[in-house]
Design a protein around this motif. Structure first.
Motif, PDB file in Angstrom:
ATOM      1  N   UNK A   1       4.404   6.958 -15.563  1.00  0.00           N
ATOM      2  CA  UNK A   1       5.309   7.589 -16.526  1.00  0.00           C
ATOM      3  C   UNK A   1       6.388   6.638 -17.035  1.00  0.00           C
ATOM      4  N   UNK A   2       6.929   5.802 -16.141  1.00  0.00           N
ATOM      5  CA  UNK A   2       8.106   5.002 -16.497  1.00  0.00           C
ATOM      6  C   UNK A   2       7.995   3.547 -16.055  1.00  0.00           C
ATOM      7  N   UNK A   3       6.788   3.048 -15.974  1.00  0.00           N
ATOM      8  CA  UNK A   3       6.571   1.697 -15.461  1.00  0.00           C
ATOM      9  C   UNK A   3       7.335   0.622 -16.210  1.00  0.00           C
ATOM     10  N   UNK A   4       7.539   0.809 -17.508  1.00  0.00           N
ATOM     11  CA  UNK A   4       8.230  -0.202 -18.314  1.00  0.00           C
ATOM     12  C   UNK A   4       9.689  -0.359 -17.915  1.00  0.00           C
ATOM     13  N   UNK A   5      10.231   0.644 -17.233  1.00  0.00           N
ATOM     14  CA  UNK A   5      11.633   0.584 -16.827  1.00  0.00           C
ATOM     15  C   UNK A   5      11.873  -0.078 -15.484  1.00  0.00           C
ATOM     16  N   UNK A   6      10.807  -0.484 -14.796  1.00  0.00           N
ATOM     17  CA  UNK A   6      10.942  -1.158 -13.500  1.00  0.00           C
ATOM     18  C   UNK A   6      11.336  -2.620 -13.683  1.00  0.00           C
TER      19      UNK A   6
ATOM     20  N   UNK B   1       0.823  -1.212   0.000  1.00  0.00           N
ATOM     21  CA  UNK B   1       0.000   0.000   0.000  1.00  0.00           C
ATOM     22  C   UNK B   1       0.855   1.259   0.000  1.00  0.00           C
ATOM     23  N   UNK B   2       1.859   1.286   0.863  1.00  0.00           N
ATOM     24  CA  UNK B   2       2.646   2.508   1.020  1.00  0.00           C
ATOM     25  C   UNK B   2       3.635   2.710  -0.117  1.00  0.00           C
ATOM     26  N   UNK B   3       4.150   1.621  -0.679  1.00  0.00           N
ATOM     27  CA  UNK B   3       5.037   1.787  -1.837  1.00  0.00           C
ATOM     28  C   UNK B   3       4.246   2.239  -3.056  1.00  0.00           C
ATOM     29  N   UNK B   4       3.023   1.735  -3.229  1.00  0.00           N
ATOM     30  CA  UNK B   4       2.214   2.163  -4.370  1.00  0.00           C
ATOM     31  C   UNK B   4       1.877   3.652  -4.278  1.00  0.00           C
ATOM     32  N   UNK B   5       1.604   4.117  -3.074  1.00  0.00           N
ATOM     33  CA  UNK B   5       1.302   5.541  -2.898  1.00  0.00           C
ATOM     34  C   UNK B   5       2.482   6.401  -3.364  1.00  0.00           C
ATOM     35  N   UNK B   6       3.702   5.951  -3.095  1.00  0.00           N
ATOM     36  CA  UNK B   6       4.888   6.716  -3.496  1.00  0.00           C
ATOM     37  C   UNK B   6       5.162   6.565  -4.996  1.00  0.00           C
ATOM     38  N   UNK B   7       4.956   5.373  -5.536  1.00  0.00           N
ATOM     39  CA  UNK B   7       5.366   5.070  -6.917  1.00  0.00           C
ATOM     40  C   UNK B   7       4.270   5.306  -7.955  1.00  0.00           C
TER      41      UNK B   7
END
Length: 443
Positions: free
Chosen positions: A308-313, A296-302
């Motif tokens: 914008x840049x999800x493909x680079x994860x 939950x908390x990581x999604x709020x930050x990311x």
């Protein structure tokens, strides 16, 4: 065998070596094949300057090498958290408080260390920067553990005396156990989180890995800006619990033997050791079935960065972060209430015990080939990740403190003994660990 920071400091005082010579040895180790992939950036010039200035001042870290996980702000550096998507982010204007405190204590900040992208895994694999080789096995590329992978290898290879890292579910203790060094997770509230890229604001802890317990105490005192109350009470003065439920399930034979020897060493030293069920641990699965605080908390930050840049994860990291998108507000609020009740119940079961003894992780370091990036190995990666964090994450949910000590013998792959309890028991855990370190070596 590598000497610890206290020994190096004493050798400097005696004129047997100098901070400058020690730093050159650390830089040589950092550039060695054994440390390959562990550093994302070396700070040679500033580290040499820090070592040179230490000759004129008596400071706790005496100009000796300290590595910093890529999670922390260092003035003038970009904090990318092991990712590719933040590589072009603006550099930090100031040091994070943790880095500033280490620097003020005389640390020679030798460089930024590799890590699991955004600190979201206990394995230590990084598809962008490579995965450091666990130095415990020169013949086989084994994972170092994560997420503070490079920090652990830097300490284990002689490139740093202190490896600054973070621990959200075990990211200090897991790599410490797999690499055969000491990792201390303090009570989270004792060290500021500012200037560290967050994974879970509820569970994140700023802490460090070292080569000895006395170095762990010193590192904690610097990071927490507090003095540990020392006690020389022997192990026979303490009462320990061994939690049976889950913590001892499915142990690798090497881990089982090492843990049995460690418990025997405690008993031989006169300690009272009692097995208890601590069945509440089984309830954590239900409490965190929707992904828990971390998702939950990581999604709020990311959230915006993913758009914008999800493909680079790293796909494995992205999948875990995106679990947080489904959590509703009431479920997140209920999670806090469930955790409070769970902590209360565990604390009640641990009344009368000074600490709990558990294997830090139930397996030895697995081969990198089993978990290397690629969809074909995703299932095995997530299975191993869950095992590596299974025992350590209990302490994070407890808001507790814990230390991992090496308890293997020569010829075995490293195994960690975890000594732990609830919040603000840090000094007791560290004092016990000091006695345990000696007992384990003697045994």
């Amino acid at each position: 065998m590598l000497h610890d920071l206290h020994t190096a400091r004493e050798r400097i005082r005696q004129g047997e070596t100098s901070a400058a010579d020690e730093l050159e040895a650390a830089l040589s180790a950092a550039k060695s094949e054994a440390c390959k992939g562990s550093f994302l950036k070396l700070h040679e010039a500033s580290a040499r300057a820090a070592a040179a200035s230490a000759a004129n001042r008596e400071r706790p870290l005496a100009g000796l090498a300290v590595s910093v996980k890529d999670l922390f702000d260092i003035a003038g550096d970009t904090t990318a958290a092991g990712s590719a998507v933040l590589a072009d982010a603006p550099p930090a204007v100031t040091d994070s408080p943790a880095v500033a405190r280490l620097r003020a204590a005389g640390a020679a900040i030798i460089g930024r260390t590799n890590m699991t992208e955004f600190a979201f895994s206990g394995v230590g694999v990084n598809p962008h920067h490579g995965t450091p080789w666990n130095p415990a096995d020169p013949a086989t590329h084994r994972v170092p553990g994560g997420s503070s992978s490079g920090a652990a290898v830097s300490v284990a290879t002689g490139a740093a005396y202190i490896g600054l890292g973070s621990d959200t579910g075990g990211s200090i203790r897991t790599p410490a156990a797999l690499c055969g060094i000491v990792g201390f997770k303090n009570t989270a509230r004792l060290v500021p989180l500012d200037g560290a890229l967050p994974l879970s604001t509820t569970l994140d802890t700023v802490c460090a890995m070292t080569r000895s317990v006395r170095d762990a105490i010193l590192a904690h005192e610097i990071l927490a800006a507090r003095t540990v109350t020392r006690s020389n009470a022997p192990l026979s003065a303490y009462r320990f619990a061994v939690a049976r439920e889950q913590m001892l399930d499915g142990l690798d034979p090497t881990v089982a033997r090492a843990f049995e020897r460690a418990v025997r060493a405690f008993r031989d030293a006169g300690a009272h050791v009692e097995e208890i069920p601590l069945a509440q641990i089984h309830g954590l699965g239900a409490i965190q079935s929707l992904g828990g605080f971390t998702a939950a908390e990581s999604f709020a930050w990311h959230r915006k960065l993913l758009a914008e840049k999800g493909a680079g994860y790293d796909p494995r990291v992205r999948a875990r972060i995106e679990r947080g998108a489904a959590m509703k507000a009431h479920e997140y609020i209920e999670l806090f209430a469930a955790r409070r009740e769970w902590i209360r119940s565990v604390q009640q079961s641990l009344q009368g015990f000074d600490a709990v003894l558990s294997p830090t992780v139930p397996i030895v370091a697995p081969p990198f080939a089993d978990v290397a990036p690629g969809e074909a190995r995703d299932a095995e990666f997530f299975r191993i990740n869950a095992l590596l964090l299974r025992n350590t994450s209990v302490v994070n949910m407890l808001d507790g403190c814990a230390i991992s000590l090496p308890c293997h013998v020569p010829g075995e792959l490293p195994v960690g003994l975890m000594i732990w309890h609830g919040a603000l028991r840090d000094d007791t855990i560290l004092n016990i660990a000091s006695q345990a370190e000696s007992a384990l070596l003697a045994h």
